[in-house]
Motif scaffolding. Structure first.
Motif, PDB file in Angstrom:
ATOM      1  N   THR A  34       0.846  -1.192   0.000  1.00  0.00           N
ATOM      2  CA  THR A  34       0.000   0.000   0.000  1.00  0.00           C
ATOM      3  C   THR A  34       0.882   1.243   0.000  1.00  0.00           C
ATOM      4  OG1 THR A  34      -1.691  -1.171   1.245  1.00  0.00           O
ATOM      5  CG2 THR A  34      -1.826   1.225   1.238  1.00  0.00           C
ATOM      6  N   ASP A  35       0.590   2.166  -0.873  1.00  0.00           N
ATOM      7  CA  ASP A  35       1.330   3.426  -0.948  1.00  0.00           C
ATOM      8  C   ASP A  35       0.640   4.448  -0.039  1.00  0.00           C
ATOM      9  OD1 ASP A  35       2.668   5.743  -1.556  1.00  0.00           O
ATOM     10  OD2 ASP A  35       2.313   5.624  -3.715  1.00  0.00           O
ATOM     11  N   PHE A  36       1.322   4.817   1.045  1.00  0.00           N
ATOM     12  CA  PHE A  36       0.771   5.756   2.020  1.00  0.00           C
ATOM     13  C   PHE A  36       1.250   7.192   1.786  1.00  0.00           C
ATOM     14  CE2 PHE A  36       0.626   1.671   4.297  1.00  0.00           C
ATOM     15  CZ  PHE A  36      -0.707   1.657   4.677  1.00  0.00           C
ATOM     16  N   THR A  37       1.866   7.456   0.657  1.00  0.00           N
ATOM     17  CA  THR A  37       2.460   8.764   0.378  1.00  0.00           C
ATOM     18  C   THR A  37       1.473   9.910   0.581  1.00  0.00           C
ATOM     19  OG1 THR A  37       4.024   7.790  -1.176  1.00  0.00           O
ATOM     20  CG2 THR A  37       3.629  10.155  -1.372  1.00  0.00           C
ATOM     21  N   GLU A  38       0.335   9.848  -0.061  1.00  0.00           N
ATOM     22  CA  GLU A  38      -0.623  10.958   0.022  1.00  0.00           C
ATOM     23  C   GLU A  38      -1.202  11.094   1.428  1.00  0.00           C
ATOM     24  OE1 GLU A  38      -0.834  13.261  -2.321  1.00  0.00           O
ATOM     25  OE2 GLU A  38       0.673  12.037  -3.340  1.00  0.00           O
ATOM     26  N   ASP A  39      -1.386   9.976   2.122  1.00  0.00           N
ATOM     27  CA  ASP A  39      -1.869  10.030   3.511  1.00  0.00           C
ATOM     28  C   ASP A  39      -0.857  10.750   4.399  1.00  0.00           C
ATOM     29  OD1 ASP A  39      -4.290   8.492   3.110  1.00  0.00           O
ATOM     30  OD2 ASP A  39      -2.982   6.759   2.887  1.00  0.00           O
ATOM     31  N   LEU A  40       0.414  10.418   4.257  1.00  0.00           N
ATOM     32  CA  LEU A  40       1.445  11.045   5.092  1.00  0.00           C
ATOM     33  C   LEU A  40       1.554  12.545   4.824  1.00  0.00           C
ATOM     34  CD1 LEU A  40       4.223   8.307   4.894  1.00  0.00           C
ATOM     35  CD2 LEU A  40       2.813   8.881   6.877  1.00  0.00           C
ATOM     36  N   LYS A  41       1.399  12.957   3.580  1.00  0.00           N
ATOM     37  CA  LYS A  41       1.483  14.378   3.227  1.00  0.00           C
ATOM     38  C   LYS A  41       0.378  15.201   3.889  1.00  0.00           C
ATOM     39  CE  LYS A  41       3.648  13.827  -1.306  1.00  0.00           C
ATOM     40  NZ  LYS A  41       3.434  13.971  -2.769  1.00  0.00           N
ATOM     41  N   LYS A  42      -0.735  14.570   4.233  1.00  0.00           N
ATOM     42  CA  LYS A  42      -1.874  15.276   4.831  1.00  0.00           C
ATOM     43  C   LYS A  42      -1.728  15.477   6.344  1.00  0.00           C
ATOM     44  CE  LYS A  42      -5.096  13.427   1.436  1.00  0.00           C
ATOM     45  NZ  LYS A  42      -6.221  12.490   1.225  1.00  0.00           N
ATOM     46  N   ILE A  43      -0.811  14.781   6.975  1.00  0.00           N
ATOM     47  CA  ILE A  43      -0.657  14.864   8.433  1.00  0.00           C
ATOM     48  C   ILE A  43       0.145  16.111   8.778  1.00  0.00           C
ATOM     49  CG2 ILE A  43       0.313  13.730  10.478  1.00  0.00           C
ATOM     50  CD1 ILE A  43      -0.222  11.048   8.998  1.00  0.00           C
ATOM     51  N   SER A  44      -0.426  16.975   9.609  1.00  0.00           N
ATOM     52  CA  SER A  44       0.249  18.242   9.918  1.00  0.00           C
ATOM     53  C   SER A  44       0.678  18.370  11.373  1.00  0.00           C
ATOM     54  CB  SER A  44      -0.658  19.415   9.532  1.00  0.00           C
ATOM     55  OG  SER A  44      -1.867  19.352  10.264  1.00  0.00           O
ATOM     56  N   VAL A  45       0.290  17.460  12.239  1.00  0.00           N
ATOM     57  CA  VAL A  45       0.693  17.522  13.647  1.00  0.00           C
ATOM     58  C   VAL A  45       2.139  17.051  13.796  1.00  0.00           C
ATOM     59  CG1 VAL A  45      -1.660  17.173  14.512  1.00  0.00           C
ATOM     60  CG2 VAL A  45      -0.162  15.196  14.155  1.00  0.00           C
ATOM     61  N   GLN A  46       2.736  17.357  14.925  1.00  0.00           N
ATOM     62  CA  GLN A  46       4.088  16.887  15.223  1.00  0.00           C
ATOM     63  C   GLN A  46       4.094  15.360  15.290  1.00  0.00           C
ATOM     64  OE1 GLN A  46       7.060  18.506  15.772  1.00  0.00           O
ATOM     65  NE2 GLN A  46       6.112  20.449  15.208  1.00  0.00           N
ATOM     66  N   VAL A  47       5.076  14.752  14.632  1.00  0.00           N
ATOM     67  CA  VAL A  47       5.187  13.301  14.594  1.00  0.00           C
ATOM     68  C   VAL A  47       6.617  12.891  14.911  1.00  0.00           C
ATOM     69  CG1 VAL A  47       4.985  11.243  13.134  1.00  0.00           C
ATOM     70  CG2 VAL A  47       3.381  13.134  12.837  1.00  0.00           C
ATOM     71  N   LEU A  48       6.761  11.911  15.776  1.00  0.00           N
ATOM     72  CA  LEU A  48       8.073  11.336  16.062  1.00  0.00           C
ATOM     73  C   LEU A  48       8.161  10.020  15.304  1.00  0.00           C
ATOM     74  CD1 LEU A  48      10.767  11.270  17.561  1.00  0.00           C
ATOM     75  CD2 LEU A  48       9.566  10.196  19.494  1.00  0.00           C
ATOM     76  N   VAL A  49       9.055   9.960  14.336  1.00  0.00           N
ATOM     77  CA  VAL A  49       9.296   8.739  13.574  1.00  0.00           C
ATOM     78  C   VAL A  49      10.483   8.041  14.229  1.00  0.00           C
ATOM     79  CG1 VAL A  49       9.897   7.771  11.319  1.00  0.00           C
ATOM     80  CG2 VAL A  49       8.446   9.814  11.453  1.00  0.00           C
ATOM     81  N   MET A  50      10.235   6.870  14.794  1.00  0.00           N
ATOM     82  CA  MET A  50      11.266   6.112  15.507  1.00  0.00           C
ATOM     83  C   MET A  50      11.535   4.814  14.746  1.00  0.00           C
ATOM     84  SD  MET A  50       9.487   6.507  19.231  1.00  0.00           S
ATOM     85  CE  MET A  50      10.902   6.368  20.314  1.00  0.00           C
ATOM     86  N   HIS A  51      12.822   4.534  14.500  1.00  0.00           N
ATOM     87  CA  HIS A  51      13.132   3.331  13.738  1.00  0.00           C
ATOM     88  C   HIS A  51      14.544   2.859  14.061  1.00  0.00           C
ATOM     89  CE1 HIS A  51      11.617   1.141  10.030  1.00  0.00           C
ATOM     90  NE2 HIS A  51      12.734   0.516  10.342  1.00  0.00           N
ATOM     91  N   GLY A  52      14.669   1.563  14.271  1.00  0.00           N
ATOM     92  CA  GLY A  52      15.987   0.970  14.454  1.00  0.00           C
ATOM     93  C   GLY A  52      16.616   0.701  13.098  1.00  0.00           C
ATOM     94  N   ASP A  53      17.922   0.918  13.007  1.00  0.00           N
ATOM     95  CA  ASP A  53      18.568   0.711  11.705  1.00  0.00           C
ATOM     96  C   ASP A  53      18.947  -0.752  11.458  1.00  0.00           C
ATOM     97  OD1 ASP A  53      20.875   0.342  13.207  1.00  0.00           O
ATOM     98  OD2 ASP A  53      21.983   1.982  12.267  1.00  0.00           O
ATOM     99  N   ASP A  54      18.626  -1.632  12.417  1.00  0.00           N
ATOM    100  CA  ASP A  54      18.851  -3.064  12.228  1.00  0.00           C
ATOM    101  C   ASP A  54      17.527  -3.819  12.172  1.00  0.00           C
ATOM    102  OD1 ASP A  54      20.399  -5.335  11.823  1.00  0.00           O
ATOM    103  OD2 ASP A  54      20.477  -5.813  13.946  1.00  0.00           O
ATOM    104  N   ASP A  55      16.488  -3.138  11.709  1.00  0.00           N
ATOM    105  CA  ASP A  55      15.161  -3.746  11.585  1.00  0.00           C
ATOM    106  C   ASP A  55      15.183  -4.739  10.428  1.00  0.00           C
ATOM    107  OD1 ASP A  55      12.425  -4.282  11.042  1.00  0.00           O
ATOM    108  OD2 ASP A  55      11.841  -2.338  11.849  1.00  0.00           O
ATOM    109  N   GLN A  56      14.972  -6.014  10.723  1.00  0.00           N
ATOM    110  CA  GLN A  56      14.994  -7.056   9.701  1.00  0.00           C
ATOM    111  C   GLN A  56      13.613  -7.295   9.097  1.00  0.00           C
ATOM    112  OE1 GLN A  56      18.068  -8.578   8.817  1.00  0.00           O
ATOM    113  NE2 GLN A  56      18.725  -6.840  10.049  1.00  0.00           N
ATOM    114  N   ILE A  57      12.590  -6.613   9.613  1.00  0.00           N
ATOM    115  CA  ILE A  57      11.227  -6.772   9.120  1.00  0.00           C
ATOM    116  C   ILE A  57      10.865  -5.633   8.160  1.00  0.00           C
ATOM    117  CG2 ILE A  57       8.797  -7.021   9.781  1.00  0.00           C
ATOM    118  CD1 ILE A  57      10.680  -9.266  10.874  1.00  0.00           C
TER     119      ILE A  57
END
Length: 104
Positions: A34-57
């Motif tokens: 699923t392409d969530f590009t347009e959904d993400l562009k619509k979000i205007s509140v503060q968002v913390l994107v957290m991600h490990g750089d060794d995520d195997q999933i």
């Protein structure tokens, strides 16, 4: 990073066994195709994107930086060596960063 405890592994196994195999498969298909590009562009509140750089999933390069770039007010927090299950395996770090973000 130490290996997860036997109890933690058993809990993950238990969670996986609670769902139907077809439902698990369909969920993976939905999230991976699923392409969530347009959904993400619509979000205007503060968002913390957290991600490990060794995520195997969910590979880091294909998700976190791209998501943060599409969000209007994103903060990208990258965790070197952290896995997909970092909220469980690294709960103290993740919870502290979440609390700091929410308090700011």
């Amino acid at each position: 990073m130490p290996a997860p405890s036997h109890e933690r592994c058993q809990n993950w196994w238990r969670q996986g066994m609670m769902g139907d195999a077809k439902a698990h498969y369909d969920g993976i298909v939905a999230f991976s195709q699923t392409d969530f590009t347009e959904d993400l562009k619509k979000i205007s509140v503060q968002v913390l994107v957290m991600h490990g750089d060794d995520d195997q999933i969910v590979p880091y390069a294909d998700s976190a930086p791209r998501s943060a770039k599409l969000l209007k007010n994103a903060t990208l927090q990258t965790y070197p060596g952290f896995p997909h299950g970092m909220p469980t395996t690294q709960a103290e770090t993740i919870n502290a960063d979440l609390l700091a973000f929410l308090s700011a």
